[in-house]
Design a protein around this motif. Structure first.
Motif, PDB file in Angstrom:
ATOM      1  N   PHE A 124      -1.157 -18.519   9.932  1.00  0.00           N
ATOM      2  CA  PHE A 124      -0.718 -19.898   9.683  1.00  0.00           C
ATOM      3  C   PHE A 124      -1.937 -20.779   9.515  1.00  0.00           C
ATOM      4  O   PHE A 124      -2.974 -20.502  10.109  1.00  0.00           O
ATOM      5  CB  PHE A 124       0.007 -20.467  10.907  1.00  0.00           C
ATOM      6  CG  PHE A 124       1.345 -19.878  11.176  1.00  0.00           C
ATOM      7  CD1 PHE A 124       2.437 -20.244  10.410  1.00  0.00           C
ATOM      8  CD2 PHE A 124       1.520 -18.990  12.227  1.00  0.00           C
ATOM      9  CE1 PHE A 124       3.684 -19.714  10.696  1.00  0.00           C
ATOM     10  CE2 PHE A 124       2.760 -18.469  12.502  1.00  0.00           C
ATOM     11  CZ  PHE A 124       3.844 -18.825  11.733  1.00  0.00           C
ATOM     12  N   ASP A 125      -1.796 -21.856   8.767  1.00  0.00           N
ATOM     13  CA  ASP A 125      -2.835 -22.892   8.805  1.00  0.00           C
ATOM     14  C   ASP A 125      -2.149 -24.242   9.013  1.00  0.00           C
ATOM     15  O   ASP A 125      -1.569 -24.803   8.082  1.00  0.00           O
ATOM     16  CB  ASP A 125      -3.655 -22.896   7.509  1.00  0.00           C
ATOM     17  CG  ASP A 125      -4.839 -23.858   7.596  1.00  0.00           C
ATOM     18  OD1 ASP A 125      -4.946 -24.548   8.628  1.00  0.00           O
ATOM     19  OD2 ASP A 125      -5.647 -23.906   6.650  1.00  0.00           O
ATOM     20  N   GLY A 153       2.794 -34.897   8.400  1.00  0.00           N
ATOM     21  CA  GLY A 153       4.020 -34.088   8.287  1.00  0.00           C
ATOM     22  C   GLY A 153       4.013 -33.126   7.108  1.00  0.00           C
ATOM     23  O   GLY A 153       4.963 -32.358   6.928  1.00  0.00           O
ATOM     24  N   MET A 154       2.951 -33.126   6.311  1.00  0.00           N
ATOM     25  CA  MET A 154       2.939 -32.309   5.097  1.00  0.00           C
ATOM     26  C   MET A 154       2.889 -30.813   5.390  1.00  0.00           C
ATOM     27  O   MET A 154       3.364 -29.997   4.601  1.00  0.00           O
ATOM     28  CB  MET A 154       1.750 -32.705   4.226  1.00  0.00           C
ATOM     29  CG  MET A 154       1.782 -32.096   2.855  1.00  0.00           C
ATOM     30  SD  MET A 154       0.372 -32.586   1.877  1.00  0.00           S
ATOM     31  CE  MET A 154       1.069 -33.917   0.955  1.00  0.00           C
ATOM     32  N   VAL A 155       2.323 -30.448   6.551  1.00  0.00           N
ATOM     33  CA  VAL A 155       2.210 -29.015   6.864  1.00  0.00           C
ATOM     34  C   VAL A 155       3.595 -28.354   6.910  1.00  0.00           C
ATOM     35  O   VAL A 155       3.766 -27.214   6.467  1.00  0.00           O
ATOM     36  CB  VAL A 155       1.409 -28.787   8.167  1.00  0.00           C
ATOM     37  CG1 VAL A 155       2.081 -29.394   9.379  1.00  0.00           C
ATOM     38  CG2 VAL A 155       1.189 -27.306   8.397  1.00  0.00           C
ATOM     39  N   PHE A 156       4.592 -29.094   7.400  1.00  0.00           N
ATOM     40  CA  PHE A 156       5.937 -28.509   7.483  1.00  0.00           C
ATOM     41  C   PHE A 156       6.539 -28.342   6.085  1.00  0.00           C
ATOM     42  O   PHE A 156       7.192 -27.345   5.792  1.00  0.00           O
ATOM     43  CB  PHE A 156       6.842 -29.380   8.365  1.00  0.00           C
ATOM     44  CG  PHE A 156       6.289 -29.516   9.755  1.00  0.00           C
ATOM     45  CD1 PHE A 156       6.257 -28.419  10.605  1.00  0.00           C
ATOM     46  CD2 PHE A 156       5.759 -30.713  10.199  1.00  0.00           C
ATOM     47  CE1 PHE A 156       5.717 -28.526  11.876  1.00  0.00           C
ATOM     48  CE2 PHE A 156       5.215 -30.822  11.466  1.00  0.00           C
ATOM     49  CZ  PHE A 156       5.188 -29.729  12.308  1.00  0.00           C
ATOM     50  N   GLU A 157       6.282 -29.336   5.234  1.00  0.00           N
ATOM     51  CA  GLU A 157       6.764 -29.238   3.850  1.00  0.00           C
ATOM     52  C   GLU A 157       6.075 -28.079   3.140  1.00  0.00           C
ATOM     53  O   GLU A 157       6.707 -27.339   2.376  1.00  0.00           O
ATOM     54  CB  GLU A 157       6.445 -30.532   3.108  1.00  0.00           C
ATOM     55  CG  GLU A 157       7.561 -31.553   3.143  1.00  0.00           C
ATOM     56  CD  GLU A 157       7.281 -32.695   2.192  1.00  0.00           C
ATOM     57  OE1 GLU A 157       7.814 -32.686   1.092  1.00  0.00           O
ATOM     58  OE2 GLU A 157       6.490 -33.591   2.572  1.00  0.00           O
ATOM     59  N   ALA A 158       4.770 -27.926   3.390  1.00  0.00           N
ATOM     60  CA  ALA A 158       4.004 -26.858   2.730  1.00  0.00           C
ATOM     61  C   ALA A 158       4.536 -25.490   3.149  1.00  0.00           C
ATOM     62  O   ALA A 158       4.743 -24.606   2.318  1.00  0.00           O
ATOM     63  CB  ALA A 158       2.520 -26.991   3.074  1.00  0.00           C
ATOM     64  N   MET A 159       4.780 -25.337   4.433  1.00  0.00           N
ATOM     65  CA  MET A 159       5.301 -24.055   4.925  1.00  0.00           C
ATOM     66  C   MET A 159       6.710 -23.814   4.383  1.00  0.00           C
ATOM     67  O   MET A 159       7.040 -22.708   3.971  1.00  0.00           O
ATOM     68  CB  MET A 159       5.325 -24.053   6.436  1.00  0.00           C
ATOM     69  CG  MET A 159       3.949 -23.851   7.012  1.00  0.00           C
ATOM     70  SD  MET A 159       4.151 -23.202   8.638  1.00  0.00           S
ATOM     71  CE  MET A 159       2.561 -22.997   9.189  1.00  0.00           C
ATOM     72  N   SER A 160       7.528 -24.893   4.386  1.00  0.00           N
ATOM     73  CA  SER A 160       8.901 -24.743   3.877  1.00  0.00           C
ATOM     74  C   SER A 160       8.864 -24.300   2.424  1.00  0.00           C
ATOM     75  O   SER A 160       9.604 -23.381   2.032  1.00  0.00           O
ATOM     76  CB  SER A 160       9.667 -26.066   3.948  1.00  0.00           C
ATOM     77  OG  SER A 160       9.547 -26.612   5.208  1.00  0.00           O
ATOM     78  N   ALA A 161       8.014 -24.953   1.620  1.00  0.00           N
ATOM     79  CA  ALA A 161       7.954 -24.616   0.192  1.00  0.00           C
ATOM     80  C   ALA A 161       7.568 -23.153   0.007  1.00  0.00           C
ATOM     81  O   ALA A 161       8.185 -22.435  -0.786  1.00  0.00           O
ATOM     82  CB  ALA A 161       6.953 -25.533  -0.513  1.00  0.00           C
TER      83      ALA A 161
END
Lengths: 317, 352
Positions: free
Chosen positions: A65-66, A241-249
């Motif tokens: 993960f990052d 909050g972008m890390v969650f969007e990045a992982m979701s994508a």
């Protein structure tokens, strides 16, 4: 055999098929959705997240993960904007930004491989520390009104195409090629699939993992440059909050959390799907109180379609 | 005459008690200040105003930063309680989640105050905040005037409202005031979307809404942090940005008055901004806290009164008893490009 090949094609491109279904439905249901201007908007909205997702996908493919991607983005935006505001040349400022990202990535990789920390913990430390550093540097101040040349990567145009869209396409093609056609790319998949086997087969796992994190940091820092240009400003709160969007994508695109499975092309599909969902909700001007619920339901719908398709393929086989 | 040993013991004990009382009387006051996140101009300035006033009055202040985490803010407040501060003042990140910490504070007997936002449960002595309903209403009235100017006196048009975090009291009140004014006019359509206090989200909303509604007349935003995203969003869709007074200009106005916001207003990129006296909240609340520690409830202003201080940007302020407790609602006022350069506005004051 043909049927099986067709099903494999469906499975391999499931997110893009969902996008085609989504776009077709909205062409009829959402006014102004099916227009060139709106497609351009969706791609612009996808670009910053998309660049971050390349780095996140590399980490996920290598089995890590990052969490620090969004903080790295904010630090880079703040450092670069401060540098140009203080009279440094634009190439030097961009150099500082990209270097900051690579350093964060190097720190992440070293903490994981040399100190033996879990990737989640190591990048959580940098996630907190790096945003704190960005905050400390400007003390909460927003830097705005940046030089036009500095904003080129976020707000410029090449002919009729926004630079953001060109960058998104070039970076995906480049890193897709790196993953598929280079030794390093194959090593990333192997390390993610089975670290022990990779080591036994002579792969320098430390070097692969540290390089992956440095690339992730570099891409996040580059996304910071694009965002600062896009918004003609820089704030230590950028990318919250972008890390969650990045992982979701990445996950919607089919990249496995366990590593070794997935492709960047599919991750890009995840990014475009998420951006399209937000775009449709904005075009419909959905109630502010229900927008998150509806967004979650749409993502659930997309993921369920994907899951059904996988079951169908297993049944047919 | 020979004194008994008991007498000398009493003198000794009295002396010790006296020294303790002198020491206590001279003990320096320590206040705790819990910020929700110091990452934006507004919160930084509220904190700065509070700390400056404390320093001026010789009060030590411990500042904590919750970094936009409700859980961390609760932990921060518990740490301040353990530190034994005399009073705690917070800007709640989440009005409901902070209630647990407020109740712990009440149990510890430490008076709790808030700035900018209220809390859902627990005993808060006093809250100082801007009159956000009024701020929204002022923005609504200005927007109405601008629309009427555009359409020869007829109140009609299409306006985008970029909200803050849905459910948060500040965002709700800013929306309430704006809607109260404009909803009286059926030909004015308001498109409301949440921006979650995020600049990039403001950009996306502007781009998408302008694409769906090329005839958009105006944009009302809940906080200045949206402005860079709005300006760049208009440029991205229209290809260029028409300034105030230029043909094709989209009316842009909102609330806050931070440096970026005032700069954009002065540069005629935005029509105006409703300014709230963020930097002066501290100047208003700190003396009341000090007085409350000395005199208790008597020190608090009475509901219904209007506080006035010559030259203070928060003046006049109304004292209101709400369901959440006693609140002071400070003055808010509108500035356009003619007034945006005023050095007395908090957004134009130097940071140090």
């Amino acid at each position: 055999m043909r049927k099986r090949e067709f099903l494999k094609f469906l499975l391999d491109n499931s997110v893009w098929i969902i996008i085609v279904v989504f776009f077709t439905l909205n062409a009829f249901l959402t006014p102004k959705f099916f227009t060139l201007l709106n497609f351009r908007n969706i791609l612009i909205h996808s670009s910053i997240l998309g660049i971050v997702v390349i780095g996140e996908s590399l980490c996920l493919l290598s089995g890590h993960f990052d969490l620090s991607v969004e903080s790295t983005l904010a630090l880079s935006a703040v450092l670069g904007s401060m540098a140009v505001k203080n009279g440094l040349s634009i190439p030097l400022a961009i150099g500082i930004m990209l270097m900051s990202g690579m350093l964060v990535g190097f720190a992440n990789g070293t903490l994981i491989r040399k100190l033996g920390l879990n990737a989640f913990v190591a990048t959580l430390i940098t996630y907190i520390g790096i945003r704190g550093t960005a905050l400390g540097i400007v003390e909460g101040k927003t830097i705005w009104n940046l030089p036009a040349a500095f904003c080129f990567f976020g707000a410029g145009n090449i002919g009729i195409l926004p630079v953001q869209i060109v960058l998104l396409a070039v970076l995906y093609l480049l890193f897709h090629a790196v993953l598929i056609y280079t030794k390093f790319g194959r090593h990333v998949y192997l390390v993610g699939d089975n670290q022990l086997a990779a080591r036994i087969s002579g792969i320098n796992v430390d070097r692969v993992v540290i390089t992956v994190f440095m690339l992730s940091g570099l891409l996040s820092a580059f996304a910071g440059l694009v965002m600062a240009g896009r918004l003609n400003s820089a704030s230590p709160l950028f990318g919250t909050g972008m890390v969650f969007e990045a992982m979701s994508a990445a996950i919607i695109g089919g990249i496995s959390l366990r590593g070794g499975i997935g492709s960047l092309f599919m991750a890009l599909g995840g990014v475009v799907l998420l951006s399209s969902i937000s775009n449709v909700l904005n075009l419909h001007a959905v109630s502010p109180y229900w927008i998150q619920t509806i967004r979650a339901l749409m993502i659930l719908f997309a993921v369920t379609l994907d899951s059904l398709k996988r079951r169908l393929v297993r049944y047919e086989e | 005459m020979r004194r008994s040993p008991l007498f000398w013991w009493l003198v000794f004990a009295g002396g010790i008690l006296l020294s303790f009382s002198v020491a206590l009387a001279q003990e320096k006051l320590i206040f705790g200040y819990s910020a929700p996140g110091l990452g934006d101009e507004g919160q930084w300035n509220i904190q700065k105003g509070f700390v400056d006033k404390c320093k001026e009055l010789g009060i030590e202040v411990i500042v904590t930063d919750a970094q936009q985490s409700a859980e961390k803010q609760n932990n921060d407040i518990e740490t301040l309680i353990a530190r034994g501060v005399h009073a705690i003042c917070a800007v709640p990140h989440d009005s409901a989640a902070i209630s647990i910490a407020v109740q712990k504070c009440n149990e510890a007997g430490i008076p709790f105050f808030t700035i900018d936002r209220g809390v859902t449960a627990g005993n808060v002595v006093l809250t100082v905040k801007a009159d956000n309903v009024k701020a929204g209403a002022i923005a609504g009235e200005v927007m109405l005037r601008l629309l009427q100017g555009k359409y020869n006196g007829v109140a009609k048009g299409k306006v985008l409202e970029i909200r803050g975090q849905p459910g948060q009291d500040v965002a709700e009140q800013r929306a309430q005031g704006f809607h109260q004014v404009l909803e009286k006019y059926p030909d004015i359509q308001i498109i409301s979307l949440p921006g979650y206090w995020n600049t990039e989200e403001g950009f996306k909303i502007t781009v998408d809404t302008l694409t769906a509604n090329p005839d958009l007349d105006g944009i009302y935003y809940h906080a200045d942090l949206y402005i860079p995203g709005i300006v760049e969003g208009v440029k991205a869709v229209k290809g260029e940005f028409a300034k105030v007074g230029e043909p094709g200009h989209i009316f842009i106005l909102g609330i806050d008055g931070n440096p970026a916001g005032l700069d954009q207003v002065e540069a005629k990129l935005a029509d105006g901004v409703v300014v709230q006296p963020l930097r002066d909240y501290g100047a208003l609340i700190v003396p009341i806290i000090v007085d409350y520690l000395k005199r208790g409830e008597e020190a608090l202003p009475k509901p219904g009164t209007v506080l006035v201080e010559e030259g203070a940007s928060w003046s006049p302020a109304m004292v209101v008893q709400t369901a959440a407790g006693l609140e002071i609602w400070t003055n808010v006022f509108y500035v356009d490009y003619l007034g945006a350069g005023d050095p007395n506005l908090w957004g134009n004051k130097p940071r140090e």
